[in-house]
Design a protein around this motif. Sequence first.
Motif, PDB file in Angstrom:
ATOM      1  N   ARG A 212      32.368   3.146 117.652  1.00 14.90           N
ATOM      2  CA  ARG A 212      33.302   4.210 117.271  1.00 14.90           C
ATOM      3  C   ARG A 212      32.709   5.587 117.529  1.00 14.90           C
ATOM      4  O   ARG A 212      33.374   6.505 117.963  1.00 14.90           O
ATOM      5  N   ASP A 213      31.411   5.733 117.239  1.00 16.39           N
ATOM      6  CA  ASP A 213      30.710   6.978 117.555  1.00 16.39           C
ATOM      7  C   ASP A 213      29.214   6.681 117.601  1.00 16.39           C
ATOM      8  O   ASP A 213      28.812   5.510 117.558  1.00 16.39           O
ATOM      9  N   TYR A 214      28.401   7.739 117.660  1.00 16.31           N
ATOM     10  CA  TYR A 214      26.953   7.548 117.817  1.00 16.31           C
ATOM     11  C   TYR A 214      26.379   6.625 116.747  1.00 16.31           C
ATOM     12  O   TYR A 214      25.469   5.832 117.009  1.00 16.31           O
ATOM     13  N   ASP A 215      26.916   6.727 115.549  1.00 16.36           N
ATOM     14  CA  ASP A 215      26.374   5.950 114.433  1.00 16.36           C
ATOM     15  C   ASP A 215      26.390   4.439 114.720  1.00 16.36           C
ATOM     16  O   ASP A 215      25.513   3.714 114.260  1.00 16.36           O
ATOM     17  N   ASP A 216      27.374   3.986 115.462  1.00 11.24           N
ATOM     18  CA  ASP A 216      27.466   2.547 115.747  1.00 11.24           C
ATOM     19  C   ASP A 216      26.480   2.093 116.820  1.00 11.24           C
ATOM     20  O   ASP A 216      26.164   0.914 116.895  1.00 11.24           O
ATOM     21  N   VAL A 217      26.047   3.008 117.676  1.00  8.49           N
ATOM     22  CA  VAL A 217      25.333   2.575 118.880  1.00  8.49           C
ATOM     23  C   VAL A 217      23.968   3.230 119.073  1.00  8.49           C
ATOM     24  O   VAL A 217      23.381   3.101 120.137  1.00  8.49           O
ATOM     25  N   ALA A 218      23.480   3.961 118.053  1.00  5.41           N
ATOM     26  CA  ALA A 218      22.191   4.639 118.206  1.00  5.41           C
ATOM     27  C   ALA A 218      21.182   3.658 118.807  1.00  5.41           C
ATOM     28  O   ALA A 218      21.033   2.557 118.300  1.00  5.41           O
ATOM     29  N   PRO A 219      20.511   4.051 119.921  1.00 12.31           N
ATOM     30  CA  PRO A 219      19.589   3.115 120.562  1.00 12.31           C
ATOM     31  C   PRO A 219      18.538   2.595 119.574  1.00 12.31           C
ATOM     32  O   PRO A 219      18.227   1.415 119.554  1.00 12.31           O
ATOM     33  N   ILE A 220      18.000   3.511 118.758  1.00 12.13           N
ATOM     34  CA  ILE A 220      17.012   3.099 117.766  1.00 12.13           C
ATOM     35  C   ILE A 220      17.366   3.764 116.449  1.00 12.13           C
ATOM     36  O   ILE A 220      17.548   4.982 116.384  1.00 12.13           O
ATOM     37  N   LYS A 221      17.512   2.969 115.417  1.00 17.63           N
ATOM     38  CA  LYS A 221      17.871   3.513 114.113  1.00 17.63           C
ATOM     39  C   LYS A 221      16.989   2.811 113.101  1.00 17.63           C
ATOM     40  O   LYS A 221      16.873   1.586 113.128  1.00 17.63           O
ATOM     41  N   GLY A 222      16.345   3.566 112.239  1.00 22.54           N
ATOM     42  CA  GLY A 222      15.490   2.875 111.287  1.00 22.54           C
ATOM     43  C   GLY A 222      14.913   3.794 110.246  1.00 22.54           C
ATOM     44  O   GLY A 222      15.190   4.996 110.226  1.00 22.54           O
ATOM     45  N   SER A 223      14.119   3.217 109.367  1.00 28.57           N
ATOM     46  CA  SER A 223      13.484   4.003 108.329  1.00 28.57           C
ATOM     47  C   SER A 223      12.104   3.425 108.074  1.00 28.57           C
ATOM     48  O   SER A 223      11.814   2.282 108.436  1.00 28.57           O
ATOM     49  N   TYR A 224      11.247   4.252 107.483  1.00 25.91           N
ATOM     50  CA  TYR A 224       9.923   3.754 107.115  1.00 25.91           C
ATOM     51  C   TYR A 224       9.462   4.527 105.905  1.00 25.91           C
ATOM     52  O   TYR A 224      10.053   5.546 105.537  1.00 25.91           O
ATOM     53  N   VAL A 225       8.409   4.061 105.272  1.00 30.35           N
ATOM     54  CA  VAL A 225       7.825   4.762 104.140  1.00 30.35           C
ATOM     55  C   VAL A 225       6.539   5.400 104.629  1.00 30.35           C
ATOM     56  O   VAL A 225       5.690   4.717 105.196  1.00 30.35           O
ATOM     57  N   GLY A 226       6.404   6.715 104.435  1.00 32.79           N
ATOM     58  CA  GLY A 226       5.177   7.376 104.873  1.00 32.79           C
ATOM     59  C   GLY A 226       5.446   8.798 105.298  1.00 32.79           C
ATOM     60  O   GLY A 226       6.498   9.363 104.993  1.00 32.79           O
ATOM     61  N   THR A 227       4.498   9.339 106.029  1.00 32.96           N
ATOM     62  CA  THR A 227       4.524  10.751 106.380  1.00 32.96           C
ATOM     63  C   THR A 227       5.729  11.120 107.253  1.00 32.96           C
ATOM     64  O   THR A 227       6.174  10.315 108.072  1.00 32.96           O
ATOM     65  N   ALA A 228       6.206  12.353 107.057  1.00 30.89           N
ATOM     66  CA  ALA A 228       7.276  12.842 107.925  1.00 30.89           C
ATOM     67  C   ALA A 228       6.692  13.443 109.193  1.00 30.89           C
ATOM     68  O   ALA A 228       7.413  13.808 110.107  1.00 30.89           O
ATOM     69  N   HIS A 229       5.370  13.554 109.226  1.00 27.98           N
ATOM     70  CA  HIS A 229       4.738  14.126 110.414  1.00 27.98           C
ATOM     71  C   HIS A 229       4.626  13.058 111.478  1.00 27.98           C
ATOM     72  O   HIS A 229       3.676  12.271 111.491  1.00 27.98           O
ATOM     73  N   ALA A 230       5.614  13.010 112.324  1.00 27.51           N
ATOM     74  CA  ALA A 230       5.625  11.995 113.363  1.00 27.51           C
ATOM     75  C   ALA A 230       5.985  12.674 114.665  1.00 27.51           C
ATOM     76  O   ALA A 230       6.693  13.680 114.697  1.00 27.51           O
ATOM     77  N   ARG A 231       5.476  12.101 115.748  1.00 21.79           N
ATOM     78  CA  ARG A 231       5.815  12.630 117.059  1.00 21.79           C
ATOM     79  C   ARG A 231       6.551  11.533 117.809  1.00 21.79           C
ATOM     80  O   ARG A 231       6.129  10.375 117.786  1.00 21.79           O
ATOM     81  N   MET A 232       7.668  11.899 118.422  1.00 17.17           N
ATOM     82  CA  MET A 232       8.412  10.899 119.176  1.00 17.17           C
ATOM     83  C   MET A 232       8.387  11.263 120.653  1.00 17.17           C
ATOM     84  O   MET A 232       8.615  12.411 121.014  1.00 17.17           O
ATOM     85  N   GLN A 233       8.087  10.286 121.494  1.00 12.74           N
ATOM     86  CA  GLN A 233       8.135  10.512 122.940  1.00 12.74           C
ATOM     87  C   GLN A 233       9.117   9.515 123.529  1.00 12.74           C
ATOM     88  O   GLN A 233       9.044   8.329 123.226  1.00 12.74           O
ATOM     89  N   VAL A 234      10.023  10.025 124.345  1.00 11.75           N
ATOM     90  CA  VAL A 234      10.984   9.131 124.975  1.00 11.75           C
ATOM     91  C   VAL A 234      10.859   9.281 126.482  1.00 11.75           C
ATOM     92  O   VAL A 234      10.732  10.390 126.997  1.00 11.75           O
ATOM     93  N   ASP A 235      10.878   8.179 127.167  1.00 15.48           N
ATOM     94  CA  ASP A 235      10.758   8.212 128.613  1.00 15.48           C
ATOM     95  C   ASP A 235      11.797   7.252 129.191  1.00 15.48           C
ATOM     96  O   ASP A 235      11.798   6.071 128.862  1.00 15.48           O
TER      97      ASP A 235
END
Lengths: 284, 476
Positions: free
Chosen positions: A255-278
Amino acid sequence: MSTGPRYQIRHRTRFDYVTPVTQSNNTLHLQPPTFPLQRTLSSLVRVLPATRLTRFQDLYDNPTHHFEITKPHLSLEIDSQLKVENLPLVILDSDLEAGFDAINVPEVRDITWSFLQPSRYVSFPPPIWRTAVDLTKGITPVFEQARTISNWIHENFTYQPESTHVHTHLEEVYETRAGVCQDFTHVLIGLCRAAAIPARYASGYLYNGPRGTLIGSQASHAWAEVYLPKSGWVGLDPTNGTIADERYIKAAVGRDYDDVAPIKGSYVGTAHARMQVDVQVELA
Amino acid sequence: MFEGYGTDNFYDEMFLPDGSPRPFCQTLIERFSRIPEEDFATRRAACDAHFLRHGITFNVYHDQKGTERIFPFDPMPRVIPANEWDHIEAGLTQRITALNLFLHDVYHDQQILRDGVVPASLVEGAAHYRPEFRHVDVPGDIYIHICGTDLVRGGDGEYYVLEDNGRCPSGASYLLENRNALKRAFPTVFEGAGVRPVQSYPEDLLEMLHYISPHREIDPVCVLLTPGCFNSAYFEHCYLARQMGIPIVEGRDLVVRDQFVYMRTTQGLVRVDVIYRRIDDDFIDPLVFRKDSVLGVPGLMGAYRAGNVGLANAVGTGVADDKAVYHYVPKMIDYYLGQDPILPNVPTYLAAEEDDRKYILEHLDELVVKSTNESGGYGMLMGPSASKKEIEEFHAKITAEPANFIAQPVLSLSRCPTWTDGGMRGRHIDLRPYIIYGRDVRIVPGGLTRVALKEGSLVVNSSQGGGSKDTWVLSH
């Protein structure tokens, strides 16, 4: 035998966390289902640290992967390799001319109902409805109406990375008239649904030659699809102002992005994260 | 040339059961038939001379007659049509990905053992498991960089995985040289047949070695580490090193200083970034593994653990190509990738499991029994052709140490026309494609087709009197 182009896609995402994180739960939409004009030749999703990957079909028949990593980890890598074959897009003349009477029949409404309702990122408050009515006035064919809306977005909105984020709602984009492919797609879907045209969200990739110049050609891309009585779902790309032909490779629809997000998730821990997409899209 | 050829109820790679050629082999068979028989014999002899003169040989252990032999080459190629190759390629890519995820898991958190998908005892007890390397991160998280997976085709025409060779698989040089020999001796047969080239193998290999360099320099120093000229694959070591343009070294040519590896050269010590090692784990570092090894490099494992040198393949990959672990590979594919295996395993009985053991002991004369930690056709019992004494010996061995044995039904391997003293006859074959896993997975089209030259024989290993063929993968 084969008549359409074959593509090879590599979509790698890596998260690096400053301190170890735990309880990571994720859902992936990286493996496409079979579409009438697109066939998956092979698909492989690799998750590191190695963990159990379970697979199920979601509500819209997209193969969906799920995994959890409970142990502390400093990085997470999701590597999707995909080979698909596309057939050339042909839209029947009768579909180009079809009016609303052809899609307002019970068999079609059965398929399209949920793609006419508001969803997580898509709504159609009065201003949007007004725009939809103004843009489509005097045009009878459904497809022509949708194409007019798509072209209007292409001409009146500015492509501006960093102006929005993944959770930006359509109404905000409509105000600022700026965003990225995901936002334009939401606007197109909202305007179409306001005009009673069934519209859904397609996420995937775009191939535009070895040195692609179209926006979204070396990243994951998004566009919208509208329903035509004979051809079924046909894509319109408001970001580039084109019809989504055999250069477009779908990974999932919803229906929209929410249904098809390539990667969707959660974790417990620091918000200091770096994401690299290629993302690499090549002819196979 | 094909007079008197029969498929004898086996799956034949070139002929249909009614004796007519498979459509994709038609041209090839016509071209071969046009060669007069004397001419054919001369060309065949020229191939053998070529192999011998160029030293394309291998050594046989426990053989006093002489150390070098040529690997018999049969000029009739084995042909794989494009759609079959696509299937094999997808299946192998899936398998190597799952095996590498398994190794990463086994050497880190061991989720798959915790979830009971693979029995922990099997891994902990595997001869090639290296617990010393748990929680050591390897470059690119890749363990098996080069894998030779043996495939066979059963009577049903389906490809099955017989085993994975994830330690130091050999044979790639023969695949390259077989192509050269065939092109030279039978140019008219090869020409215009639409065969996909294999020459990129050394280049792919080198690119992979560069990829796993821990220092990511522009031009990392890669070397090939050989146990020396008495190893059965010494020719191949020299050949691949030469093709890649990298130095070939023995253990004594390398030294470790401050956890970095250096190579002794006439200009002094040169730092080494990546080692393509063709020496088993056991012998690689006397400080960590076998103390009596003089082939290895003392301190190499320290440098490896410190992340200062890349190794292909990584240490401890033997746990994934263990013949008992093999049984669980389809479960690994399901676990890590959420997919069904594209290439199925051959059904396998584990002597360690009681029901299976009972079955094996009762059916020893029908099964192939293999020792779980030996390769190259050693330590194996071919039930149907074994003598009573051999069967009794294996009965005792299996009862004594069940965990060391597995058994498989005798497959009716596919056959391919092969030149014999009595003309073209069907002989059983297998296929070993070589998978390179670096930045991405690359598989040279085809692989090494091995053929059991003795009539009715199913053992294709070079050390047991097998030969080889050129393998043609046709383009789309």
